[in-house]
Design an enzyme around this catalytic site. Structure first.
Site, PDB file in Angstrom:
ATOM      1  CB  ALA A 125      23.647   8.468  14.317  1.00  0.00           C
ATOM      2  CG  ASP A 147      13.750   5.383   5.731  1.00  0.00           C
ATOM      3  OD1 ASP A 147      12.636   5.763   5.302  1.00  0.00           O
ATOM      4  OD2 ASP A 147      14.040   4.185   5.886  1.00  0.00           O
ATOM      5  CB  SER A 222      25.015  11.219  -1.621  1.00  0.00           C
ATOM      6  OG  SER A 222      23.774  11.700  -2.097  1.00  0.00           O
ATOM      7  CD  GLU A 223      27.562   6.628  -3.533  1.00  0.00           C
ATOM      8  OE1 GLU A 223      28.764   6.463  -3.780  1.00  0.00           O
ATOM      9  OE2 GLU A 223      27.158   7.251  -2.525  1.00  0.00           O
ATOM     10  CD  GLU A 224      18.464   7.735  -2.589  1.00  0.00           C
ATOM     11  OE1 GLU A 224      17.326   7.860  -3.075  1.00  0.00           O
ATOM     12  OE2 GLU A 224      19.045   6.634  -2.483  1.00  0.00           O
TER      13      GLU A 224
END
Length: 243
Positions: A125, A147, A222-224
């Site tokens: 992106a 990140d 979200s998984e995070e």
């Protein structure tokens, strides 16, 4: 009269199951500046979105973009909360994007008629966003637990930076929103500083943030986000309006 014959075991359809993440493991970080191999449209008008959305009709378009969607937990939540909106997840890591694609296909088979409005594509992106979206096309953009690229020399790799904000303001319609959440205070302050400095965006107040239906979902869908919750980590949320 012939007796009913059952299918041989080898011909019986296997039960549909959700994919298991352990078969799609990949390193957590990817260099967005590296010369990855991607296919992408020359211009948004050239891209056929119906290959991802079986129910998309003429004149309909993607309006939500989850940038760096990870394993797709929040993308699934978007599909459930907004059944009449089309949302795309954009993920640079090949195995992770494969998992999300397989997850969505399994959900569609397990829940007939549902999850037809979400999809995932593997892309960068940071390089190809405007190849997919026209000016003012998007209503919402999400940057969830991006990140942090802690080293100062790698700050240019951060998904929120002055150069990319020009592209985000281009594809986001007036009144549209950018959503950010992170467990890293330094990154939160970095994102807020740069977005607030851009003339196309204004930050929502805490009261306005609480009124947004997605504010709570940003934290744990979200998984995070679930991982941060398990580790009792901090979470920093900010929402910005395109003016």
């Amino acid at each position: 009269m012939e007796a009913n014959k059952s299918k041989p075991a080898s011909e019986e359809e296997a039960p549909v199951r959700l994919p298991q993440k352990r078969f799609y493991r990949q390193r957590a970080h990817s260099n967005p500046i590296a010369d990855h191999s991607f296919e992408y449209p020359v211009r948004p008008e050239d891209y056929d979105w119906t290959q991802h959305y079986p129910t998309m009709g003429e004149g309909q378009q993607v309006e939500f973009a989850d940038i760096g969607c990870g394993y797709g937990g929040f993308l699934v939540t978007l599909g459930e909360l907004f059944p009449n909106k089309y949302a795309i997840g954009m993920e640079i890591r090949v195995k992770v994007s494969d998992y999300v694609i397989d997850r969505i296909q399994a959900l569609r088979k397990l829940h007939e008629g549902q999850y037809q409005n979400i999809a995932c594509i593997r892309t960068n992106a940071m390089k190809y966003l405007v190849n997919y979206f026209r000016k003012g096309q998007l209503e919402k953009m999400f940057f969830l637990y991006p990140d942090p690229h802690f080293k100062k020399a790698k700050h240019k790799w951060r998904i929120i930076n002055p150069a990319l904000l020009a592209e985000y303001s281009y594809v986001l319609r007036e009144g549209g929103h950018i959503y950010t959440v992170t467990d890293v205070r330094d990154l939160h302050e970095w994102m807020c500083k740069h977005i607030e400095q851009h003339p196309a965006f204004e930050r929502l107040s805490e009261e306005q943030l609480r009124e947004d239906i997605l504010a709570e979902k940003l934290l744990d869908s979200s998984e995070e986000g679930k991982k941060v919750t398990r580790n009792n980590g901090d979470k920093f949320v900010a929402i910005f309006r395109r003016v």
